[in-house]
Design a protein around this motif. Structure first.
Motif, PDB file in Angstrom:
ATOM      1  N   GLY A 194       3.681   1.894   0.659  1.00  0.00           N
ATOM      2  CA  GLY A 194       4.489   3.097   0.814  1.00  0.00           C
ATOM      3  C   GLY A 194       5.650   2.954   1.766  1.00  0.00           C
ATOM      4  N   PHE A 195       5.756   1.807   2.489  1.00  0.00           N
ATOM      5  CA  PHE A 195       6.828   1.668   3.471  1.00  0.00           C
ATOM      6  C   PHE A 195       8.198   1.599   2.788  1.00  0.00           C
ATOM      7  CE2 PHE A 195       9.582  -1.102   6.096  1.00  0.00           C
ATOM      8  CZ  PHE A 195       9.693  -0.291   7.205  1.00  0.00           C
ATOM      9  N   LYS A 196       8.288   0.804   1.724  1.00  0.00           N
ATOM     10  CA  LYS A 196       9.569   0.660   1.041  1.00  0.00           C
ATOM     11  C   LYS A 196       9.993   1.986   0.399  1.00  0.00           C
ATOM     12  CE  LYS A 196      12.006  -2.570  -1.971  1.00  0.00           C
ATOM     13  NZ  LYS A 196      11.899  -3.800  -2.776  1.00  0.00           N
ATOM     14  N   GLN A 256      13.382   4.430   1.033  1.00  0.00           N
ATOM     15  CA  GLN A 256      14.267   4.888  -0.042  1.00  0.00           C
ATOM     16  C   GLN A 256      14.543   6.398   0.033  1.00  0.00           C
ATOM     17  OE1 GLN A 256      11.998   3.521  -3.400  1.00  0.00           O
ATOM     18  NE2 GLN A 256      13.034   1.506  -3.464  1.00  0.00           N
ATOM     19  N   THR A 257      13.665   7.124   0.706  1.00  0.00           N
ATOM     20  CA  THR A 257      13.829   8.588   0.782  1.00  0.00           C
ATOM     21  C   THR A 257      14.481   9.048   2.078  1.00  0.00           C
ATOM     22  OG1 THR A 257      11.612   8.832   1.720  1.00  0.00           O
ATOM     23  CG2 THR A 257      11.798   8.902  -0.686  1.00  0.00           C
ATOM     24  N   VAL A 258      14.650   8.144   3.032  1.00  0.00           N
ATOM     25  CA  VAL A 258      15.216   8.533   4.328  1.00  0.00           C
ATOM     26  C   VAL A 258      16.679   8.935   4.162  1.00  0.00           C
ATOM     27  CG1 VAL A 258      15.890   7.684   6.609  1.00  0.00           C
ATOM     28  CG2 VAL A 258      13.634   7.137   5.695  1.00  0.00           C
ATOM     29  N   GLU A 287      17.192  -4.773   6.275  1.00  0.00           N
ATOM     30  CA  GLU A 287      16.068  -5.322   5.523  1.00  0.00           C
ATOM     31  C   GLU A 287      15.159  -4.190   5.068  1.00  0.00           C
ATOM     32  OE1 GLU A 287      14.092  -9.038   6.740  1.00  0.00           O
ATOM     33  OE2 GLU A 287      15.296  -8.917   8.560  1.00  0.00           O
ATOM     34  N   MET A 288      14.799  -4.229   3.804  1.00  0.00           N
ATOM     35  CA  MET A 288      13.917  -3.200   3.251  1.00  0.00           C
ATOM     36  C   MET A 288      12.441  -3.585   3.369  1.00  0.00           C
ATOM     37  SD  MET A 288      15.712  -0.635   2.105  1.00  0.00           S
ATOM     38  CE  MET A 288      14.666   0.163   0.887  1.00  0.00           C
ATOM     39  N   GLU A 289      12.164  -4.790   3.831  1.00  0.00           N
ATOM     40  CA  GLU A 289      10.774  -5.227   3.963  1.00  0.00           C
ATOM     41  C   GLU A 289      10.263  -4.903   5.362  1.00  0.00           C
ATOM     42  OE1 GLU A 289       9.189  -6.330   1.388  1.00  0.00           O
ATOM     43  OE2 GLU A 289      10.974  -6.413   0.107  1.00  0.00           O
ATOM     44  N   SER A 298      -3.953   0.385   7.655  1.00  0.00           N
ATOM     45  CA  SER A 298      -3.891   0.630   6.213  1.00  0.00           C
ATOM     46  C   SER A 298      -3.457  -0.599   5.428  1.00  0.00           C
ATOM     47  CB  SER A 298      -2.919   1.781   5.928  1.00  0.00           C
ATOM     48  OG  SER A 298      -1.609   1.443   6.374  1.00  0.00           O
ATOM     49  N   ALA A 299      -2.981  -1.622   6.120  1.00  0.00           N
ATOM     50  CA  ALA A 299      -2.633  -2.879   5.451  1.00  0.00           C
ATOM     51  C   ALA A 299      -3.851  -3.770   5.276  1.00  0.00           C
ATOM     52  CB  ALA A 299      -1.548  -3.616   6.239  1.00  0.00           C
TER      53      ALA A 299
END
Length: 684
Positions: A159-161, A165-167, A218-220, A280-281
């Protein structure tokens, strides 16, 4: 929430060792952190055999009003960069450090630019992000293609990526942090009522983080983000523990208000100590008694693409729980290097390695990583690259031609198969056959005057002992073993003693026989076989006792002589006791000298008893051989020493046979007319 920085230094050293990079360039940020890094890192590098080709300090901030000075500084850094033989560069700094290094490539001249851009591998510490901002966003990071980075360990969080995308800062009121990120990342500005409107690009709600190029955002999940993520959960778990304890006691633990509205941060410290939970990871997070995270570092490989995007690939890790010296693990197969290296790990040393067969010799005035390669001296080898010195092979090996390995020495001994052995064996058998013929001739003509006049008992004893003397030499030409070594010297010593004792008895018999011919002589009772037998037996028994004492106390034994021949091991017999060996030879020498003296004094006796003349010549030849034997024996080694002794045995035995018996055989076989009593009693 991140591992101690000192642990990263150990990982850097192990990484450099892994790829055998001993000559590196160092770039550090010019502040207290950078100086502290150098203070700790440089001694650690030296202790592990790694040198720094140069150390360049990069300013923490760039002031464009000092443009001329900046350009001059960039040129100096660029020259160190381009002219260095180091292909591995270690970088310690901050995100702005990447901007500094990108500026260097801009001012480097075009001829050196390709070298500056591509022929380097960068090693980045965990404090650095590959982030560019402002006008640099349009630059690519291709110069860092293949870089290796230490990053705080992280895992992908579900859910991090999607969250990124919604920020949007427009959907969140009064979030100054997000607005600042937006302005820097997209090079735009939000309208501010208190400020006059500027002619610049306006930030809109249609701008998304995923549209930014890799160097900008970075999106990761990065190591820093993962650490913050775990920190939030750690605080949440500590709060949960605090509230659980409070409500279980049915009364406020610290505050009277059950909602704990005035909670202070320090009050969570005891709950954070030793906290452990699964995030959660799917990874376990644990804080030790010092409230420090126990996670390690990931080693990532930076892969850049023409569209200015990049990808981090995990190629190794540093496990702080692993045994000392084994903390670093690398998967070399998946590493992508700069194209200039043709997918081969780069070479980063002061000079070429010293290959096996040579050793490193330091160059005066240079760092210890720079050296000359010197070939190994004779008799020594080196079997690895960059050895500090050559070493000798084991005793049973010798260096090969390239002086980079050892070859097992073959076991050799003086045998019948080689030319020298064949020659000596043939001579021994030839003399044995000749002696047998002489013995047969004397037995066949035993009733003739010349045989009777020479005392048949002593003649037969001497000839038989000479046969054994010739045969004893064959023991020296066979493979040395326990039995062979025992028989070599003892049989040689006893048979020669019998032979020389027989010669001495012959000489004394001649003298006694002459004295017995005088009228009224009392010597007649000594003439006969008894006296000769007594002399031979007594003289021989003394030598037998010496040999028995020798064999019972310190007998000869087989040994491998590894030093006489360079490429061979000589299998030979060790005398055991050199004293007994020389006692045996010395006793034979005493008998021979005594026989020579007696024969010499009796050489002028009348012709009828003049065998003493032949004995004199035989003893002179015998003594000459053995006097020459000692210096020759002591100056030789290995098979040559054995050959000298065999030759001396054959030569001295042949001298006795030739000087004493061949003249008589000549008369018996070729001049039988002289083999009459009248001829033998004739006087000169």
């Amino acid at each position: 929430m991140v591992p101690k920085e000192d642990n990263q230094y150990i990982g850097i050293v192990q990484l450099l060792h892994h790829f055998k990079w001993t000559w590196i360039g160092i770039f550090v940020v010019d502040n207290n952190d950078g100086e502290n890094f150098l203070h700790k890192m440089q001694p650690l590098l030296s202790e592990n055999g790694i040198c720094s080709a140069f150390v360049e300090r990069l300013a923490q901030l760039i002031h464009f009003e000092d443009y001329p000075e900046i350009i001059q500084r960039l040129l100096v850094i660029g020259m160190s960069w381009v002219n260095s033989r180091a292909n591995a560069f270690l970088v310690y700094g901050e995100s702005l450090t990447i901007m500094w290094l990108r500026f260097v490539t801009v001012v480097v001249d075009s001829e050196s630019k390709e070298i500056a851009l591509y022929r380097r591998v960068w090693i980045m510490t965990a404090q650095i992000d590959f982030i560019l901002s402002g006008f640099q966003i349009k630059w690519d990071l291709h110069m860092f293609h293949g870089a290796l980075s230490f990053t705080v360990h992280s895992r992908a969080v579900a859910g991090f990526k999607e969250f990124l995308q919604t920020v949007n800062p427009l959907s969140i009121s009064r979030d100054g942090f997000l607005q600042e990120v937006w302005e820097q990342a997209f090079d735009c500005s939000f309208p501010k009522p208190e400020l006059q409107e500027m002619q610049s690009r306006k930030c809109t709600g249609e701008m998304k983080l995923e549209d930014l190029p890799g160097p900008a955002f970075e999106m990761e999940m990065t190591g820093q983000s993962y650490s913050i993520y775990n920190a939030v959960y750690a605080v949440a778990h500590a709060l949960q523990a605090l509230y659980t304890l409070h409500f279980n006691r049915k009364k406020p633990m610290i505050f009277k208000n059950p909602d704990l509205p005035h909670l202070q941060a320090w009050q969570l410290h005891s709950f954070l100590q030793g906290i452990s939970f699964n995030n959660s990871a799917g990874e376990r997070v644990f804080l030790n008694e010092k409230r420090e995270a126990t996670g390690g570092f990931d080693i990532t490989n930076l892969i850049t693409f023409p569209n200015r995007s990049f990808q981090r690939v995990r190629v190794g890790k540093m496990d702080l729980q692993a045994p000392k010296g084994k903390e670093l693990w690398m998967d070399d197969v998946v590493i992508v290097w700069s194209p200039a290296f043709n997918q081969v790990p780069p070479f980063s040393r002061c000079n070429d390695p010293c290959f096996p067969g040579s050793w490193k010799k330091g160059i005066e005035g240079n760092q210890f990583c720079c050296f000359d390669c010197v070939p190994c001296t004779e008799g020594k080898i080196s079997n690895q690259n960059d050895m500090d010195d050559c070493f000798k092979c084991p005793e049973d090996h010798y260096p090969n031609k390239g002086k980079n390995g050892c070859i097992l020495k073959p076991e050799v001994f003086l045998s019948f198969e080689e030319t020298l052995g064949i020659g000596l064996a043939s001579a021994a058998l030839g003399f044995f056959s000749l002696t047998s013929w002489v013995l047969g001739t004397f037995i066949k003509h035993r009733d003739t005057p010349i045989v009777k006049a020479n005392n048949r008992f002593l003649t037969y004893t001497l000839l038989v002992s000479l046969q054994f003397c010739f045969l004893s030499s064959l023991f020296f030409l066979s493979q040395p073993g326990k039995v062979t070594c025992l028989l070599q010297q003892s049989m040689f010593g006893v048979t020669f003693s019998v032979a020389i004792s027989s010669v001495l008895a012959k000489t004394i018999t001649v003298v006694v026989a002459f004295m017995a011919t005088k009228p009224g002589s009392q010597m007649r009772k000594w003439v006969g076989r008894r006296m000769a037998f007594s002399i031979v037996l007594s003289c021989s028994l003394l030598q037998v006792w010496i040999c028995i004492l020798w064999l019972s106390t310190s007998p000869p034994f087989p040994e491998l002589d590894m030093h006489s021949a360079f490429q061979e091991m000589i299998l030979q017999c060790n005398e055991g006791s050199a004293s007994f060996f020389y006692c045996v030879l010395g006793y034979m020498g005493i008998l021979a000298i005594t026989s020579f003296i007696v024969a010499f004094l009796a050489r002028k006796l009348p012709d009828s008893f003049n065998e003493a003349k032949f004995i004199t010549f035989s003893m002179l030849a015998f003594c000459s051989v053995w006097i020459s034997f000692f210096p020759a024996y002591l100056s030789t080694k290995g098979k040559a020493m054995v050959a000298v002794e065999v030759f001396s045995i054959l030569a001295s035995s042949a001298a006795l046979l030739g000087c004493i018996f061949l003249p008589k055989c000549y008369i018996i076989v070729f001049r039988p007319d002289l083999n009459h009593r009248e001829q033998l009693t004739k006087r000169n």
